[in-house]
Design a protein around this motif. Structure first.
Motif, PDB file in Angstrom:
ATOM      1  N   MET A 109       0.832  -1.173   0.000  1.00 50.02           N
ATOM      2  CA  MET A 109       0.000   0.000   0.000  1.00 50.02           C
ATOM      3  C   MET A 109       0.876   1.236   0.000  1.00 50.02           C
ATOM      4  N   ASN A 110       0.401   2.190  -0.807  1.00 51.27           N
ATOM      5  CA  ASN A 110       1.083   3.473  -0.852  1.00 51.27           C
ATOM      6  C   ASN A 110       0.440   4.396   0.152  1.00 51.27           C
ATOM      7  N   GLY A 111       1.238   5.002   0.947  1.00 52.00           N
ATOM      8  CA  GLY A 111       0.732   6.013   1.869  1.00 52.00           C
ATOM      9  C   GLY A 111       0.848   7.376   1.216  1.00 52.00           C
ATOM     10  N   LEU A 112      -0.128   8.193   1.404  1.00 57.07           N
ATOM     11  CA  LEU A 112      -0.115   9.526   0.831  1.00 57.07           C
ATOM     12  C   LEU A 112       0.560  10.445   1.835  1.00 57.07           C
ATOM     13  N   THR A 113       1.652  11.002   1.443  1.00 58.06           N
ATOM     14  CA  THR A 113       2.372  11.912   2.334  1.00 58.06           C
ATOM     15  C   THR A 113       2.464  13.276   1.658  1.00 58.06           C
ATOM     16  N   LEU A 114       2.062  14.259   2.362  1.00 56.30           N
ATOM     17  CA  LEU A 114       2.113  15.621   1.856  1.00 56.30           C
ATOM     18  C   LEU A 114       2.928  16.475   2.818  1.00 56.30           C
ATOM     19  N   THR A 115       3.682  17.367   2.249  1.00 52.90           N
ATOM     20  CA  THR A 115       4.451  18.289   3.084  1.00 52.90           C
ATOM     21  C   THR A 115       3.549  19.468   3.447  1.00 52.90           C
ATOM     22  N   PRO A 116       3.904  20.189   4.478  1.00 48.55           N
ATOM     23  CA  PRO A 116       3.096  21.366   4.847  1.00 48.55           C
ATOM     24  C   PRO A 116       2.996  22.391   3.718  1.00 48.55           C
ATOM     25  N   VAL A 117       4.038  22.540   2.900  1.00 53.33           N
ATOM     26  CA  VAL A 117       4.000  23.472   1.783  1.00 53.33           C
ATOM     27  C   VAL A 117       2.968  23.019   0.760  1.00 53.33           C
ATOM     28  N   GLN A 118       2.909  21.734   0.481  1.00 57.21           N
ATOM     29  CA  GLN A 118       1.935  21.218  -0.479  1.00 57.21           C
ATOM     30  C   GLN A 118       0.505  21.410   0.033  1.00 57.21           C
ATOM     31  N   ILE A 119       0.312  21.240   1.315  1.00 56.62           N
ATOM     32  CA  ILE A 119      -1.019  21.444   1.907  1.00 56.62           C
ATOM     33  C   ILE A 119      -1.424  22.913   1.778  1.00 56.62           C
ATOM     34  N   LEU A 120      -0.481  23.830   2.055  1.00 55.47           N
ATOM     35  CA  LEU A 120      -0.779  25.256   1.936  1.00 55.47           C
ATOM     36  C   LEU A 120      -1.063  25.651   0.488  1.00 55.47           C
ATOM     37  N   VAL A 121      -0.293  25.095  -0.445  1.00 52.60           N
ATOM     38  CA  VAL A 121      -0.530  25.380  -1.850  1.00 52.60           C
ATOM     39  C   VAL A 121      -1.899  24.853  -2.274  1.00 52.60           C
ATOM     40  N   GLY A 122      -2.246  23.664  -1.853  1.00 50.52           N
ATOM     41  CA  GLY A 122      -3.558  23.089  -2.171  1.00 50.52           C
ATOM     42  C   GLY A 122      -4.686  23.923  -1.593  1.00 50.52           C
ATOM     43  N   ALA A 123      -4.529  24.381  -0.347  1.00 50.00           N
ATOM     44  CA  ALA A 123      -5.554  25.229   0.268  1.00 50.00           C
ATOM     45  C   ALA A 123      -5.655  26.561  -0.481  1.00 50.00           C
ATOM     46  N   GLY A 124      -4.518  27.095  -0.894  1.00 47.85           N
ATOM     47  CA  GLY A 124      -4.522  28.348  -1.656  1.00 47.85           C
ATOM     48  C   GLY A 124      -5.219  28.191  -2.993  1.00 47.85           C
ATOM     49  N   VAL A 125      -4.975  27.075  -3.665  1.00 43.67           N
ATOM     50  CA  VAL A 125      -5.629  26.815  -4.952  1.00 43.67           C
ATOM     51  C   VAL A 125      -7.139  26.678  -4.753  1.00 43.67           C
ATOM     52  N   LEU A 126      -7.561  25.969  -3.714  1.00 41.64           N
ATOM     53  CA  LEU A 126      -8.990  25.831  -3.432  1.00 41.64           C
ATOM     54  C   LEU A 126      -9.620  27.189  -3.105  1.00 41.64           C
ATOM     55  N   LEU A 127      -8.904  28.004  -2.332  1.00 43.27           N
ATOM     56  CA  LEU A 127      -9.402  29.328  -1.999  1.00 43.27           C
ATOM     57  C   LEU A 127      -9.513  30.192  -3.259  1.00 43.27           C
ATOM     58  N   GLY A 128      -8.532  30.114  -4.131  1.00 42.21           N
ATOM     59  CA  GLY A 128      -8.567  30.863  -5.385  1.00 42.21           C
ATOM     60  C   GLY A 128      -9.717  30.417  -6.274  1.00 42.21           C
ATOM     61  N   LEU A 129      -9.948  29.120  -6.358  1.00 41.73           N
ATOM     62  CA  LEU A 129     -11.071  28.610  -7.151  1.00 41.73           C
ATOM     63  C   LEU A 129     -12.411  29.093  -6.597  1.00 41.73           C
ATOM     64  N   CYS A 130     -12.550  29.078  -5.280  1.00 44.08           N
ATOM     65  CA  CYS A 130     -13.788  29.576  -4.665  1.00 44.08           C
ATOM     66  C   CYS A 130     -13.969  31.061  -4.964  1.00 44.08           C
ATOM     67  N   TRP A 131     -12.871  31.819  -4.915  1.00 42.81           N
ATOM     68  CA  TRP A 131     -12.943  33.256  -5.177  1.00 42.81           C
ATOM     69  C   TRP A 131     -13.374  33.519  -6.630  1.00 42.81           C
ATOM     70  N   VAL A 132     -12.795  32.794  -7.570  1.00 42.09           N
ATOM     71  CA  VAL A 132     -13.145  32.959  -8.978  1.00 42.09           C
ATOM     72  C   VAL A 132     -14.599  32.547  -9.221  1.00 42.09           C
TER      73      VAL A 132
END
Length: 109
Positions: free
Chosen positions: A1-24
């Motif tokens: 099984m592959n575990g999904l590992t994300l760094t804090p930077v990737q989480i922040l970038v993902g949250a920023g992208v989601l926030l930008g999409l909601c704004w648009v």
């Protein structure tokens, strides 16, 4: 099984992208709502103009029939006088300036 590992930077970038999409998405929804309101406003104006023209034509037609077939002077006065009363009432209301005096809470200027 592959575990999904994300760094804090990737989480922040993902949250920023989601926030930008909601704004648009919200900006597009606002723009669409403003465009729809402008279209409704224009349609109301055309509808109002159509009703005014229809009613004016109806009044003119009735007046024309009564004037073309004279006979009763009181009917002539009624046919010419009643529309004049209605239009003068509407014009008087439209041209009357009303003010709304409101007091502001807090400091006075």
């Amino acid at each position: 099984m592959n575990g999904l590992t994300l760094t804090p930077v990737q989480i922040l970038v993902g949250a920023g992208v989601l926030l930008g999409l909601c704004w648009v998405w919200r900006a597009g929804a606002r723009r669409a709502k403003a465009a729809a309101e402008a279209a409704r406003s224009g349609a109301r104006l055309v509808s109002l103009a159509g009703r005014v023209l229809f009613n004016a034509g109806l009044i003119v037609a009735v007046q024309w029939v009564v004037i073309a077939h004279p006979g009763n002077r009181w009917l002539l006065f009624a046919v010419l006088g009643l529309p004049a009363l209605f239009s003068s009432y509407a014009l008087t209301r439209a041209m009357t300036v009303t003010t709304l005096d409101t007091s502001k809470r807090g400091g006075h200027r």
